[in-house]
Design an enzyme around this catalytic site. Sequence first.
Site, PDB file in Angstrom:
ATOM      1  N   HIS A  22       0.838  -1.096   0.062  1.00 41.94           N
ATOM      2  CA  HIS A  22       0.016   0.018   0.059  1.00 41.94           C
ATOM      3  C   HIS A  22       0.890   1.176   0.096  1.00 41.94           C
ATOM      4  O   HIS A  22       1.867   1.278   0.834  1.00 41.94           O
ATOM      5  CB  HIS A  22      -0.924  -0.041   1.308  1.00 41.94           C
ATOM      6  N   ARG A  40      -6.126  10.295  -0.115  1.00 39.75           N
ATOM      7  CA  ARG A  40      -5.946  10.764  -1.460  1.00 39.75           C
ATOM      8  C   ARG A  40      -7.274  11.019  -2.252  1.00 39.75           C
ATOM      9  O   ARG A  40      -7.227  12.057  -3.113  1.00 39.75           O
ATOM     10  CB  ARG A  40      -5.021   9.705  -2.192  1.00 39.75           C
TER      11      ARG A  40
END
Lengths: 553, 229
Positions: A318, A338
Site C-alpha cells: 500500500h 488521497r
Amino acid sequence: MYPADMEASVKKVEATREKRLKETLPRLQEAERQPLLEKYHPDYIKASMRELKVGPNKGDRTPLEIADILEGNSRIDPGKVDLSKADYDVDVLVIGCGGSGASAALLARENGAKVLIATKLRLGDANTVGAQAGTQAADRPQDSPAHHYMDTMGGGHFTNIPELVEALVKDAPSAIQWLEKLGVNWDKEPDGTMHELSGGGASRRRLHSARDYTGLEEMRVLRDEVRNRGINYLEFSPAIELIMDDRGQIAGAVLLNLETNELSIVRARAVIIATGGMGRLHIQNFPTTNHYGATADGLVLAYRVGAKLIFMDTMQYHPTGVAHPQQILGQLVTEKVRTLGAQLVNAEGEQFIMPLEPRDMVASAIIRECKERGKGITTPTGEQGVWLDSPMIDVLRGEGTVARELPAMVRQFGRYNINISKEPMLIYPTLHYQNGGIKIDASGATTVPGLFAAGEASGGVHGRNRLIGNSTLDLFVFGRRAGTAAANYVKSAKPGKPTLDRVRRWQAELEQAGLAKSRPITPLLLPNYARQPYDYLADYTKEMLSAGQVKPA
Amino acid sequence: MAETTRMVDVYVMGKHYAVPEGLTILTALEYCGYRMVRGCGCRAGFCGACATVYNFKNDPQLRFDLACQKTVEQDMYLTQIPFFPAAKTIYDLEELQANGDQVLKLYPDIIKCFGCNTCTKTCPQELEVMWYMSDALRGDIKEVANKSFDCVICGLCAARCPQGLVPYNVALLCRRLYGRYLAKPSKHLEERIKEIEAGKFDAELKGLKKASEKELRERYNKREIEPAL
Ligand SMILES: Cc1cc2nc3c(=O)[nH]c(=O)nc-3n(C[C@H](O)[C@H](O)[C@H](O)COP(=O)(O)OP(=O)(O)OC[C@H]3O[C@@H](n4cnc5c(N)ncnc54)[C@H](O)[C@@H]3O)c2cc1C
Ligand code: FES
C-alpha cells in the site's frame, strides 16, 4: 507537532500548498508504467523470490517467506491422530471468520447446510475490520458494471480471470444491498443516494463507505448476524491440517486449541477457506497493515492437499503506510485521504505522481522519490517517507471535512499530537495485500473436490494488482458464492473414508526433495514478536504431545 | 541507536521490566517476553481485541485504553482484560420495527442505568456512551447510531458497568435498525440490480470478456475519467 528537522520540510509543504492546489499532474503514459514498476516495485527484486520445489505450483516463483511456509512441515504426526471419531460433524466447515468467512457461513446456512466456523482469534478479528476506505460497486447512473470491469482489468494489468471479474462486477450492487438490508450504515444522502468517492484506478466514483470505519461496520453487522442465525463457531481454534477421504475429496480438518494445545477433528463434506492474507510474514522485512493472524495459513492448508495457487509472485504494497510516528509504523493511512484530494509531496514540497494512479504505480513512485532521487524525509528513528498533504482536503472541500470523513485517522494521529487537518502525514509503502491466492472458479470452487475458497486467500479476480475497494467487495461476492456452492455441493456429495495419507505423502515428498529439515513447521498461526529465547514449559510437555502434534526441534 | 534509547519502567501484573521508550503497551508486553494469543487483533486501533487497564505506581486510579495504541509511560502498572462474552439478545432483524420501544423490548435492562457515567469515562474511543444509552432509553435510534458509530467493541464499557449493561450491543442493535429501517434505501442501487438481472449489461460484458488484451489496453487508456470532486 513534528520533530524540529522534519518541521523544516513541513514548512516547505505549507509554502507550496497554494500553488499545488491548482496543479494537476498528468496520468502516467502507457510507456512509463512498466519501467517504473520494474525499477522500483518490491515484486521486481529478483533475489526476493525463488521457485517452489514441491507441490502443485512446483517451479513457480514466490517470495522467499511464502516459499518457506508452503514447503513447510505438517504440525501433526498422522500416525498419532485418530480420525475414527469426530468431535464435530457438519456439512460445511468455514475456516476463518473475517468478512468472507462470515458471508460464506451465512449463505451456506441459508441454503440449508449445517455449518461450523473455526477461527484463529476472536470471531471477526481479521483484516476486514481494518478496511477504511470502502467497497466498490457500480450502481450510480453514470457508472456501469462494464466500466467497473474495465478498471479492474486495467488495475490487474489485464491478467485477471475474466469470468471472476464478471462475477465481481455483476454481483457488486446486490452485495451492497444485502449489507444494506442487514443494517450496514452506508454513507448516504438523506434521500438514500449513496455518497460515493473515487479511488485509485477507478474511472467513476463508486466507493461505498461508512465513515472511515467501513470494514469495521461491515464486520460488526456480519458477526452479529452469525450469532443471530445461531451458527456454531469456535474461537482461538485455527485449522492446522485438512482431512481428505480415500476418494480424493475433502473430508474435514484438524483444529488446534491455541490455549490448551488440544486437537479436535471436524468431519465436513465441504470446507471453505476464508483465512485472509499474509502481511504478518513481513515479506522483504516490510511492516504491514495486516492483523495479527495474517500468516497465510489457508494457502498452506490448501497447497498441501493439492490445490493450485495463482499469482503468488505479486504482493500489494500500500503506497501510504505510516512512516512516523514509530508507534504506528506501517499502519494504514487510508487511500480515502488521497480520494478526498490530498496530494503526495516530497521533502521540497513538490508533487511527483498523480495521487490516484493504481497502487503499484504510486508505491513505486514513492520508493523512487526516497531511494533514487533522495527527496524523502528521514525520521528520528531512521525511517524514510514522503508527505501526504491532508490539510489540502479542508481547503478543497471545506473546513471540517477531515474531521467528518476521517475520524479514525484523526484519532490515531491525534494520539501522537499530530493534527492531520493542519499538518501533513509522513508515509511510505507498507505490505498490505496478497493479490493472488488459491485458484477458484466463479462459484468459489478450488481444484480440490469439496474445497472452496473466498476472499483474500483466493486468487484470480484481481490479477496481479487489486484496486481499492475491490477486496471488501470480493469478500461478499465470493464469500456468498462459495457458501451457496458449498451447501449445494454437499447435497450430492458421496463421502469416502477420511484419511491423513495426504499428509504422509506430503512429508515423504519433502524428505525426497531434501527440504524436511530446513523448512519450518506450518501453518505459522501467529507471528512471534515476543523477546523470548526459549520455551521451558513447552520442552517439559514434549512427552505429552502424543496426541499427534509435532514439536519444533 | 541502541545506547541512546531511553528505558521506561513498567510493571506487568506487578513484575518490574524496563522497556524502550516509545513502545505501545502491546509491543511493550511483547518486549517483556509475552507472546499474545488473546488481547491482540488488528494492532491498529480498529478491532477492540486489546482492551487494557493500567494505573501508575503512585496513582491508584484505573485508566483504560487500547493496548495497541497507547504509548507506555514511566511507572505504569499494566494488565490486559480478556474479552468475555456479554449479554446479547438474539433477534431476526426482518421482524423488528425501528420504533422507540423496540430497543427496550430487546434490552429491557437498560432502564437500570443510573447515569454514573463510568462507561463514558472508560471508552478508549472517547464516545459518549452514557448519553447514547439515555438516547436508547428514549428510543432515539438515530442518535444512538450516530454517537456510537466509532465503537470498536472492545468490551470495556460492559466490563465496567455497575449494572451489568452491555452498551456496545445496545448500540449495535440501534445501528442495524437505523441502517435497515431509518436510513432511506438507495433507489439507484435498486434500479441497477434490476438492470443487471434483466441482462442489460450482458452483451457489453461478453464483448469485454472476449476482447484481446491489446484491444482492452487501448480502451482502458482512452477511457474517460470522472472527476473526483
Ligand atoms: C488495514 C486494512 C485496510 C484495508 N482497506 C480496504 C478497503 O478500504 N477496501 C477494500 O476493498 N479492501 C481493503 N483492505 C483489504 C481487505 O480488507 C481484506 O483483503 C479483506 O478484508 C480480507 O477479508 P477475508 O475475509 O478474506 O480475510 P480476513 O478478514 O483477514 O479474515 C480471515 C480470518 O481467518 C482467520 N484465520 C487465519 N488463519 C486461520 C486458520 N489457520 N484457521 C482458522 N482461522 C484462520 C483470521 O483470524 C481471520 O479471522 C484493507 C486491508 C487492511 C489490512
Ligand atoms: S489490537 Fe485491534 S484495537 Fe488494538
